[in-house]
Design an enzyme around this catalytic site. Structure first.
Site, short mmCIF file in Angstrom:
data_model
loop_
_atom_site.label_atom_id
_atom_site.label_comp_id
_atom_site.label_asym_id
_atom_site.label_seq_id
_atom_site.Cartn_x
_atom_site.Cartn_y
_atom_site.Cartn_z
N ALA A 51 7.28 3.44 1.29
CA ALA A 51 6.33 3.91 2.33
C ALA A 51 7.00 3.61 3.67
O ALA A 51 6.75 2.61 4.30
CB ALA A 51 5.01 3.16 2.20
N ALA A 52 7.90 4.50 4.09
CA ALA A 52 8.94 4.08 5.03
C ALA A 52 8.70 4.39 6.51
O ALA A 52 9.31 3.75 7.36
CB ALA A 52 10.27 4.70 4.61
N GLY A 56 9.99 3.69 10.08
CA GLY A 56 11.37 3.33 9.77
C GLY A 56 11.84 1.97 10.23
O GLY A 56 13.02 1.65 10.12
N GLY A 57 10.92 1.14 10.75
CA GLY A 57 11.34 -0.20 11.21
C GLY A 57 12.03 -0.98 10.10
O GLY A 57 13.11 -1.54 10.28
N LYS A 58 11.40 -0.96 8.93
CA LYS A 58 11.96 -1.78 7.84
C LYS A 58 13.14 -1.08 7.18
O LYS A 58 14.12 -1.72 6.82
CB LYS A 58 10.86 -2.15 6.85
N GLU A 116 8.67 8.87 2.42
CA GLU A 116 7.44 8.92 3.22
C GLU A 116 6.74 10.22 2.87
O GLU A 116 7.25 11.30 3.16
CB GLU A 116 7.79 8.86 4.71
N ARG A 123 5.03 12.14 9.73
CA ARG A 123 5.62 10.80 9.86
C ARG A 123 7.06 10.78 9.33
O ARG A 123 7.89 10.02 9.81
CB ARG A 123 4.76 9.77 9.13
N ASP A 143 5.65 -1.25 1.68
CA ASP A 143 4.99 -1.65 2.92
C ASP A 143 3.75 -0.76 3.00
O ASP A 143 3.78 0.31 3.59
CB ASP A 143 5.93 -1.42 4.10
N CYS A 191 0.14 -5.17 6.86
CA CYS A 191 -0.07 -5.75 8.19
C CYS A 191 -1.56 -5.94 8.40
O CYS A 191 -2.12 -5.54 9.41
CB CYS A 191 0.57 -4.89 9.27
N1 SAM Z 1 7.49 0.56 6.56
C1 SAM Z 1 7.12 1.23 7.79
C2 SAM Z 1 7.89 0.60 8.94
O1 SAM Z 1 8.28 -0.55 8.83
O2 SAM Z 1 8.11 1.29 9.94
C3 SAM Z 1 5.63 1.23 8.00
C4 SAM Z 1 4.87 1.79 6.84
S1 SAM Z 1 3.17 2.04 7.14
C5 SAM Z 1 2.53 0.46 7.05
C6 SAM Z 1 2.64 2.77 5.63
C7 SAM Z 1 3.16 4.17 5.37
O3 SAM Z 1 2.72 4.55 4.06
C8 SAM Z 1 2.63 5.23 6.31
O4 SAM Z 1 3.70 5.88 6.93
C9 SAM Z 1 1.86 6.20 5.39
O5 SAM Z 1 1.99 7.57 5.77
C10 SAM Z 1 2.52 5.95 4.06
N2 SAM Z 1 1.68 6.28 2.88
C11 SAM Z 1 0.37 6.63 2.84
N3 SAM Z 1 -0.01 6.86 1.56
C12 SAM Z 1 1.08 6.65 0.78
C13 SAM Z 1 1.34 6.74 -0.62
N4 SAM Z 1 0.38 7.08 -1.48
N5 SAM Z 1 2.57 6.46 -1.05
C14 SAM Z 1 3.55 6.09 -0.21
N6 SAM Z 1 3.36 6.00 1.12
C15 SAM Z 1 2.15 6.26 1.62
#
Ligand code: SAM
Length: 474
Positions: free
Chosen positions: A115-116, A119-121, A139, A144, A184, A237
């Protein structure tokens, strides 16, 4: 404008946290009403943390859990500094930087960020792997995923494959393949209340339970993707036990082949066993805003039973997939194209494998074969676009500029961050060319960090900085 607002917290959230934290709740709420410590992570492809700390114009505070991360406060605004555009750092909450430290990917490994975006991580994992091995950044959200690609490009990362898939689809394709997987998870975002009024007003108690259901589904898929002996990091978070300790407790009960790995970090607190009903939840980690300079995060690092070596089942072929959307045909560079690239960048080794889309040449990450055939995966980008070649005519891609160090480009121009030329460049204006400059493509830098390509002709540097990245013209 003072953007250090005092958040008005949702009443139900306040009641929940008071019940959970008891006397500690007071210092927790105090922290949420104080100005935030913001975070900045140095892109180690560009500069060492030590050199950055010396050269940076910002007041930085070191962080005890990460060498390449710093905290800062207003009035510093590193997001407006041209070094940000040049990918010298990534703005990231300090506790979010713990993910790559905990998952600890090694050069040469196959790593999945499920769930990228934004892209920070992902960019931190890739930096720690020194561009060796492969980071698959997934993603599912179409808007996004674009931002994810832009951040990877801005930081000049070469070993990522950006894909847009549901986690369940990846299980069919890559079961037990990954050395390390990061989840994440999408969550109720309670640690973002201070910085994002939209998250705060969208918060509903019912959404906590809904998020927990999604998190379980994603984790169940993630478990299938980890190789025996591999590691899985679950992160959120948010503070709610339902999305944290309780999700991990459910996971460990349904997947007895996984165990929590103790990995205490300075600045973190242990997980809360009483919130999930298992003693081993003490090995989870929590970052609290009243205990460390951060917004807050939850982590659970887990390991799948199996041999500790790098055993990985053979990748499945994509040819039989019913979801074929994308044929993947890696090729070697034809001699005349290699000659053109060598002429422009004599000191840069040419990658071995490439993909060709029309006239565009895309260099594949050195280790892309760790995943076998990629046909059928909805991929957004697979490495670094070098540019278009038509006959002897080469148009370099912005992504290529962002992977290059100044010393690698013979034809370059660089100005210091405060120069008017840099401000003009970022707004898309042409620059005067030095009288000695040869006509043709020139790499543009700020303090020798990359800002893209210009083209010199008739005494001017024509601006090829991508339109979508330009700052507004005042
Ligand atoms: N890891 C990211 C970073 O560090 O920048 C932040 C991730 S954010 C907390 C969670 C992400 O999960 C969102 O971009 C969202 O669109 C995505 N997401 C939502 N539903 C999902 C799913 N079923 N499977 C995977 N990713 C999903």
């Amino acid at each position: 404008m003072n953007d250090e607002f005092i958040p008005i917290l949702p009443e139900a959230f306040v009641r929940r946290m008071q019940a959970l934290l008891g006397p500690e709740a007071e210092s927790f709420f105090d922290a949420l009403h104080r100005p935030r410590d913001r975070g900045l992570r140095v892109n180690t492809f560009r500069i060492t943390p030590e050199a950055f700390a010396t050269r940076s114009p910002f007041s930085l505070q070191t962080l005890p859990w990460i060498q390449e991360g710093f905290a800062y406060r207003r009035p510093d605004r590193p997001g407006l500094h041209p070094w940000h555009d040049a990918g010298v750092y990534y703005l990231q909450d300090p506790s979010a930087m713990a993910a790559a430290i905990l998952l600890d990917p090694q050069p040469g490994e196959l790593v999945l960020d499920l769930a990228a975006a934004p892209g920070g991580k992902t960019t931190h994992l890739a930096a720690r792997m020194d561009n060796r091995g492969l980071v698959v950044a997934n993603e599912p959200h179409p808007q996004r995923v674009r931002v994810l690609g832009q951040n990877i490009e801005r930081l000049g990362i070469r070993n990522t494959l950006v894909i847009q898939e549901k986690p369940e689809n990846l299980v069919r394709r890559w079961p037990g393949q990954f050395d390390r997987v990061l989840v994440d998870a999408p969550c109720s975002g309670e640690s973002m209340f201070r910085k994002d009024p939209v998250v705060r007003s969208a918060w509903r108690e019912e959404a906590v339970a809904r998020n927990a259901r999604v998190q379980r589904k994603i984790l169940a898929a993630a478990a299938e993707l980890v190789r025996p002996g591999g590691r899985l990091l679950y992160a959120t978070c948010t503070f709610s036990p339902e999305e944290n300790e309780q999700v991990v407790a459910w996971f460990l009960e349904t997947r007895p082949d996984f165990r929590l790995v103790p990995a205490p970090l300075p600045g973190s607190s242990p997980g809360r066993p009483e919130w999930g009903g298992r003693d081993d939840l003490v090995h989870c980690l929590r970052f609290w805003p009243h205990k460390s300079p951060s917004d807050g995060h939850f982590y659970a690092l887990m390991e799948r039973a199996g041999p500790a070596g790098s055993f990985r089942p053979r990748p499945k072929s994509g040819r039989s997939s019913r979801h074929v959307r994308d044929e993947f045909r890696p090729i070697r560079l034809p001699g005349p194209v290699a000659e053109i690239f060598r002429e422009y960048l004599p000191g840069v080794p040419l990658p071995e494998w490439w993909e060709k889309r029309g006239d565009l040449w895309i260099a594949l990450p050195d280790d892309f074969r760790l995943l076998g055939d990629l046909s059928g995966i909805r991929s957004v980008s697979k490495g670094v676009a070098w540019g278009s070649v038509q006959g002897r005519h080469f148009t370099p891609a912005h992504a290529l500029a962002m992977t290059l160090r100044a010393a690698e480009v013979p034809n370059r121009l660089s100005w210091p961050a405060g120069a008017q030329e840099i401000d003009d460049w970022l707004r898309g204006k042409p620059l005067p060319a030095p009288s000695s400059a040869e006509p043709g493509w020139v790499w543009i830098g700020v303090d020798e960090f990359p800002l893209g390509w210009g083209k010199i002709s008739e005494g001017q540097v024509k601006n090829h900085y991508p339109k979508g990245l330009r700052r507004p013209v005042e």
